[in-house]
Design an enzyme around this catalytic site. Structure first.
Site, PDB file in Angstrom:
ATOM      1  N   ARG A   1       0.829  -1.224   0.000  1.00  0.00           N
ATOM      2  CA  ARG A   1       0.000   0.000   0.000  1.00  0.00           C
ATOM      3  C   ARG A   1       0.858   1.266   0.000  1.00  0.00           C
ATOM      4  NH1 ARG A   1      -3.173  -3.519  -0.768  1.00  0.00           N
ATOM      5  NH2 ARG A   1      -5.307  -3.651   0.017  1.00  0.00           N
TER       6      ARG A   1
ATOM      7  N   SER B   1     -10.677  -0.493   2.912  1.00  0.00           N
ATOM      8  CA  SER B   1      -9.959  -0.620   4.188  1.00  0.00           C
ATOM      9  C   SER B   1      -9.534   0.765   4.658  1.00  0.00           C
ATOM     10  CB  SER B   1      -8.711  -1.472   4.023  1.00  0.00           C
ATOM     11  OG  SER B   1      -9.032  -2.746   3.544  1.00  0.00           O
TER      12      SER B   1
ATOM     13  N   GLU C   1      -4.923   4.024   6.079  1.00  0.00           N
ATOM     14  CA  GLU C   1      -4.567   3.797   4.676  1.00  0.00           C
ATOM     15  C   GLU C   1      -5.087   4.953   3.825  1.00  0.00           C
ATOM     16  OE1 GLU C   1      -6.098   1.475   1.078  1.00  0.00           O
ATOM     17  OE2 GLU C   1      -5.811  -0.033   2.632  1.00  0.00           O
TER      18      GLU C   1
HETATM   19  N1  EPU Z   1     -11.044 -10.444  10.028  1.00  0.00           N
HETATM   20  C1  EPU Z   1     -11.782 -10.501  11.185  1.00  0.00           C
HETATM   21  N2  EPU Z   1     -12.795  -9.620  11.340  1.00  0.00           N
HETATM   22  C2  EPU Z   1     -13.117  -8.699  10.414  1.00  0.00           C
HETATM   23  C3  EPU Z   1     -12.374  -8.639   9.226  1.00  0.00           C
HETATM   24  C4  EPU Z   1     -11.325  -9.514   9.059  1.00  0.00           C
HETATM   25  O1  EPU Z   1     -11.522 -11.328  12.056  1.00  0.00           O
HETATM   26  O2  EPU Z   1     -14.066  -7.951  10.646  1.00  0.00           O
HETATM   27  C5  EPU Z   1      -9.943 -11.410   9.831  1.00  0.00           C
HETATM   28  C6  EPU Z   1     -10.464 -12.726   9.258  1.00  0.00           C
HETATM   29  O3  EPU Z   1      -9.736 -13.772   9.841  1.00  0.00           O
HETATM   30  C7  EPU Z   1     -10.100 -12.632   7.810  1.00  0.00           C
HETATM   31  C8  EPU Z   1      -8.818 -11.817   7.864  1.00  0.00           C
HETATM   32  O4  EPU Z   1      -9.007 -10.908   8.934  1.00  0.00           O
HETATM   33  O5  EPU Z   1      -9.880 -13.887   7.237  1.00  0.00           O
HETATM   34  C9  EPU Z   1      -8.494 -11.075   6.602  1.00  0.00           C
HETATM   35  O6  EPU Z   1      -9.646 -10.351   6.171  1.00  0.00           O
HETATM   36  P1  EPU Z   1      -9.917 -10.048   4.614  1.00  0.00           P
HETATM   37  O7  EPU Z   1      -9.691 -11.252   3.804  1.00  0.00           O
HETATM   38  O8  EPU Z   1     -11.215  -9.359   4.509  1.00  0.00           O
HETATM   39  O9  EPU Z   1      -8.723  -9.090   4.229  1.00  0.00           O
HETATM   40  P2  EPU Z   1      -8.083  -7.836   4.959  1.00  0.00           P
HETATM   41  O10 EPU Z   1      -6.685  -8.189   5.338  1.00  0.00           O
HETATM   42  O11 EPU Z   1      -8.971  -7.308   6.025  1.00  0.00           O
HETATM   43  C10 EPU Z   1      -6.971  -6.899   2.781  1.00  0.00           C
HETATM   44  C11 EPU Z   1      -6.946  -5.615   2.036  1.00  0.00           C
HETATM   45  C12 EPU Z   1      -8.229  -5.433   1.225  1.00  0.00           C
HETATM   46  C13 EPU Z   1      -8.356  -6.595   0.267  1.00  0.00           C
HETATM   47  C14 EPU Z   1      -8.375  -7.894   1.078  1.00  0.00           C
HETATM   48  C15 EPU Z   1      -8.390  -9.118   0.208  1.00  0.00           C
HETATM   49  C16 EPU Z   1      -5.568  -4.120   3.351  1.00  0.00           C
HETATM   50  C17 EPU Z   1      -5.525  -2.926   4.241  1.00  0.00           C
HETATM   51  N3  EPU Z   1      -6.772  -4.507   2.957  1.00  0.00           N
HETATM   52  O12 EPU Z   1      -8.020  -6.792   3.744  1.00  0.00           O
HETATM   53  O13 EPU Z   1      -8.112  -4.244   0.474  1.00  0.00           O
HETATM   54  O14 EPU Z   1      -9.534  -6.491  -0.509  1.00  0.00           O
HETATM   55  O15 EPU Z   1      -7.174  -7.984   1.886  1.00  0.00           O
HETATM   56  O16 EPU Z   1      -7.145  -9.289  -0.382  1.00  0.00           O
HETATM   57  O17 EPU Z   1      -4.517  -4.666   3.011  1.00  0.00           O
HETATM   58  C18 EPU Z   1      -8.566  -1.906   0.495  1.00  0.00           C
HETATM   59  O18 EPU Z   1      -7.344  -1.725   0.499  1.00  0.00           O
HETATM   60  O19 EPU Z   1      -9.368  -0.944   0.474  1.00  0.00           O
HETATM   61  C19 EPU Z   1      -9.078  -3.265   0.542  1.00  0.00           C
HETATM   62  C20 EPU Z   1     -10.381  -3.527   0.638  1.00  0.00           C
END
Ligand code: EPU
Length: 339
Positions: A165, A239, A335
């Site tokens: 990012r 995010s 972010e």
């Molecule tokens: N989780 C929770 N509770 C929540 C959300 C997430 O426990 O409310 C845990 C779960 O275990 C889940 C894990 O966190 O499996 C990861 O969550 P998710 O797959 O939704 O991905 P993220 O790490 O929260 C990142 C990116 C997203 C991108 C997704 C999928 C960042 C800051 N965000 O989110 O990007 O779509 O991975 O690859 O790196 C964005 O940048 O705007 C964005 C949406």
């Protein structure tokens, strides 16, 4: 012809849907218009905010200056070998529509990045990423105007200094360049299908879809729609925070106290923590105060249910940062750009 609009409501131009005013607003669609803008007294006498799709910013106050909306359009493809093509997109194209255009031509590379809000021109600035792919993995070059030297220039992948990012455009080059077009290197055949991240494989099975770039895009769209709010319905900026990167030592310390902590290896001796998990565990998921809230299906996404002000969302973000720090001694970094 440049048309400067005074006292302009920015609500349609930011995905949080925040109704802050700009002192002046102008759209720029061509390189000649951009060069003309730089000679204009309204540009020269005001502070300037360059705006793409408005999908990565939180407006906390009216903008006492000139907002320049970049609306360069156009896409082209050049086949450089039997196996690869370079595609160029002007910065003002909608990111998702551009990705669909590449997939319609069976060009592989960007499918995991389907449905990310925003425009092509802002994608490299924060090296957008999802489901195991970042744009740096397919980036070829970008064209930008150097406001300091007053000349057009190109950036190679190395010069962009991409990281999670992050790029040079968020660091030492911040504010100096206007990105007007981005080039990507995509595959024409033998596509490298990336299905191991998140729930992609399960989603393909659930929908009985054979592995292909087009079907991966379908799966990604379904997964995103199931947990991320559509900015057309509920204002948001994806995010709100980055996933924090901590040392292995800190990760071990946290694991002792929180055995179900979610984390991924992140290079040398480091782990990336799921900020959504930290925020949920600190009790914020689904929280709402007035029209500012934490999305009920993804705690990393802050939302505007209608009439929230940017300052309320900022206050909520700060309360979350404090609470996560108190609970886990981990600092969350925003972010989105807070303006
Ligand atoms: N989780 C929770 N509770 C929540 C959300 C997430 O426990 O409310 C845990 C779960 O275990 C889940 C894990 O966190 O499996 C990861 O969550 P998710 O797959 O939704 O991905 P993220 O790490 O929260 C990142 C990116 C997203 C991108 C997704 C999928 C960042 C800051 N965000 O989110 O990007 O779509 O991975 O690859 O790196 C964005 O940048 O705007 C964005 C949406």
């Amino acid at each position: 012809m440049l048309q400067f609009l005074p006292n302009y409501n920015l609500a349609p131009h930011n995905t949080f849907g925040l109704a802050e005013q700009a002192k002046y607003f102008v759209k720029v669609q061509t390189e000649a218009q951009l060069e003309a803008l730089l000679e204009n007294p309204i540009y020269q006498e005001n502070k300037v905010l360059w705006l793409g799709g408005g999908s990565n910013m939180l407006l906390t106050q009216s903008f006492d200056g000139l907002v320049v909306k970049l609306e360069f359009l156009g896409k082209e493809r050049e086949d450089i070998s039997e196996s690869e093509a370079i595609v160029w997109s002007a910065g003002g194209e909608n990111w998702h529509n551009f990705v669909q255009w590449t997939l319609d031509q069976n060009l592989g590379g960007l499918e995991n990045l389907s449905l990310i809000p925003g425009n092509v021109g802002t994608a490299p600035i924060q090296n957008i990423g999802a489901y195991g792919v970042e744009i740096k993995d397919h980036f070829e070059s970008l064209k930008a105007y150097d406001l300091q030297k007053k000349e057009w220039t190109y950036f190679s992948p190395e010069e962009c200094q991409f990281a999670y990012r992050h790029s040079i455009f968020k660091a030492q080059a911040k504010g100096r360049y206007v990105v007007v077009a981005v080039g990507f290197r995509l595959s024409r055949r033998n596509h490298n299908l990336r299905m191991d991240y998140g729930a992609i494989r399960q989603e393909l099975e659930r929908q009985s879809l054979a592995p292909s770039i087009q079907n991966i895009a379908k799966a990604v769209i379904a997964i995103r729609q199931s947990k991320l709010p559509d900015p057309k319905e509920i204002g948001n900026s994806g995010s709100f925070f980055k996933n924090p990167i901590v040392s292995n030592q800190d990760h071990q310390r946290l694991l002792k106290e929180f055995p179900d902590l979610v984390a991924y290896p992140a290079g040398h001796e480091q782990m990336k923590l799921a900020a959504g998990w930290l925020i949920e565990r600190a009790g914020w998921k689904g929280y709402r105060k007035g029209d500012a809230g934490v999305h009920a299906k993804q705690a990393l996404v802050l939302v505007n249910y209608g009439q929230a002000r940017g300052a309320e969302i900022k206050a909520l973000a700060e309360a979350i940062q404090e609470s996560v720090y108190r609970t886990f001694a981990v600092a969350l970094e925003a972010e989105v750009n807070i303006i």
